[in-house]
Motif scaffolding. Structure first.
Motif, PDB file in Angstrom:
ATOM      1  N   ASP A   1     -14.538  18.635   6.393  1.00 48.43           N
ATOM      2  CA  ASP A   1     -15.262  19.774   6.948  1.00 48.43           C
ATOM      3  C   ASP A   1     -15.515  20.804   5.855  1.00 48.43           C
ATOM      4  OD1 ASP A   1     -16.315  21.894   8.321  1.00 48.43           O
ATOM      5  OD2 ASP A   1     -14.572  22.255   9.591  1.00 48.43           O
ATOM      6  N   THR A   2     -16.641  20.643   5.152  1.00 52.00           N
ATOM      7  CA  THR A   2     -17.051  21.591   4.124  1.00 52.00           C
ATOM      8  C   THR A   2     -18.533  21.899   4.299  1.00 52.00           C
ATOM      9  OG1 THR A   2     -17.779  19.973   2.463  1.00 52.00           O
ATOM     10  CG2 THR A   2     -15.419  20.512   2.512  1.00 52.00           C
ATOM     11  N   ALA A   3     -19.013  22.851   3.524  1.00 52.98           N
ATOM     12  CA  ALA A   3     -20.409  23.294   3.635  1.00 52.98           C
ATOM     13  C   ALA A   3     -21.396  22.255   3.114  1.00 52.98           C
ATOM     14  CB  ALA A   3     -20.592  24.608   2.877  1.00 52.98           C
ATOM     15  N   ILE A   4     -20.912  21.193   2.467  1.00 51.34           N
ATOM     16  CA  ILE A   4     -21.840  20.207   1.898  1.00 51.34           C
ATOM     17  C   ILE A   4     -22.686  19.543   2.971  1.00 51.34           C
ATOM     18  CG2 ILE A   4     -20.330  18.169   1.980  1.00 51.34           C
ATOM     19  CD1 ILE A   4     -21.298  17.582  -0.918  1.00 51.34           C
ATOM     20  N   TRP A   5     -22.147  19.452   4.199  1.00 54.31           N
ATOM     21  CA  TRP A   5     -22.909  18.844   5.296  1.00 54.31           C
ATOM     22  C   TRP A   5     -24.144  19.667   5.637  1.00 54.31           C
ATOM     23  CZ3 TRP A   5     -21.718  14.064   6.434  1.00 54.31           C
ATOM     24  CH2 TRP A   5     -20.398  13.624   6.273  1.00 54.31           C
ATOM     25  N   ASP A   6     -24.080  20.961   5.457  1.00 55.25           N
ATOM     26  CA  ASP A   6     -25.135  21.851   5.924  1.00 55.25           C
ATOM     27  C   ASP A   6     -26.465  21.636   5.209  1.00 55.25           C
ATOM     28  OD1 ASP A   6     -23.345  23.048   7.705  1.00 55.25           O
ATOM     29  OD2 ASP A   6     -22.609  24.405   6.154  1.00 55.25           O
ATOM     30  N   ALA A   7     -26.436  20.911   4.090  1.00 53.59           N
ATOM     31  CA  ALA A   7     -27.673  20.652   3.350  1.00 53.59           C
ATOM     32  C   ALA A   7     -28.498  19.524   3.960  1.00 53.59           C
ATOM     33  CB  ALA A   7     -27.351  20.320   1.895  1.00 53.59           C
ATOM     34  N   GLY A   8     -27.892  18.733   4.830  1.00 51.62           N
ATOM     35  CA  GLY A   8     -28.592  17.583   5.390  1.00 51.62           C
ATOM     36  C   GLY A   8     -29.417  17.947   6.617  1.00 51.62           C
TER      37      GLY A   8
END
Length: 253
Positions: A184-191
């Motif tokens: 659960d990190t902010a990296i998902w938010d780019a998809g």
């Protein structure tokens, strides 16, 4: 009895330190007595907002910038530990990737990891030894569709850790990698697909949906991965080098 998780008097360098696994690792080391942290991230505000009790040296930089690392090489006389963590996401099948997107991911996730590790190894050699952990990914070991350049870059990161371990052993330097599954990190938010899921379900439900297929039934937290990394850096892992520690909640089973 000696506390093998005590980092008192030591120094560590962390990239991607302003959020996610990098920030959690900085806090873990701070709580474990680390003497100094060298924190690197493009997010200057995120770095400045971190509340740590140890001595900190902050650098706002792009890890793929060789000039930055060449400058740090000159000033970094010693180093005990490094966490090679900075990375960006890419969510597309290989056939749909643009070359510019491919190169952007490779420049940060693979080239940046190389430049970070090169500087860290040089400084650790001056110190008479040390340990490093490279943050890879389970997508570098298990073929996950639509992960594109990210999975390829992380496979390279895993093998770079093995090579560096073989080369660094004579200088008392241990190198390992960790391959998390979903975190659960902010990296998902780019998809775009994840953004759509958030719009339809909310972020918590979207994260839970991402955990489908993981026996544990949920994504890891950054703090959990930081604890794994801290162990691999520590004296408790003195006999561990050249490994890729999978921490994926069973996703790769």
């Amino acid at each position: 009895m000696k506390n093998e998780l005590d980092f008192s008097g030591r120094s560590a360098l962390i990239t991607g330190a302003a959020s996610g696994i990098g920030a959690a690792s900085a806090k873990w080391l701070d709580q474990s007595g680390i003497g100094k942290l060298i924190l690197i991230d493009k997010d200057a505000d995120g770095l400045a907002a971190m509340e740590l009790s140890c001595d900190t040296e902050l650098h706002t930089a792009d890890v793929s910038d060789e000039g930055f690392w060449n400058g740090l090489d000159v000033t970094l006389d010693s180093l005990d530990h490094a966490i090679v963590n900075a990375g960006i996401g890419a969510f597309a099948p290989i056939a749909d990737h643009t070359f510019s997107d491919w190169r952007k991911v490779m420049s940060v996730n693979l080239d940046g990891a190389f430049l970070t590790l090169r500087t860290a190894l040089r400084a650790m050699k001056k110190s008479g030894g040390g340990s490093a952990v490279l943050v890879a990914s389970i997508t570098g070991h298990k073929a996950v569709p639509a992960i594109g350049a990210y999975g390829v870059a992380k496979a390279g990161v895993s093998h770079m850790a093995r090579l560096a371990a073989a080369e660094g052993a004579a200088d008392k330097i241990r190198v390992n990698a960790i391959a998390p599954g979903g975190v659960d990190t902010a990296i998902w938010d780019a998809g775009e697909a994840f953004q759509k899921m958030v719009e339809e379900q909310g972020r918590e439900a979207a994260l839970q949906a991402l955990a489908v297929g993981t026996p544990r039934g949920k994504l890891a937290t950054s703090d959990e991965i930081a604890g794994n990394i801290g162990y691999l850096l520590s004296d408790a892992a003195a006999n561990i080098t050249g490994t890729v520690q999978i921490s994926d909640g069973g996703f790769s089973l």
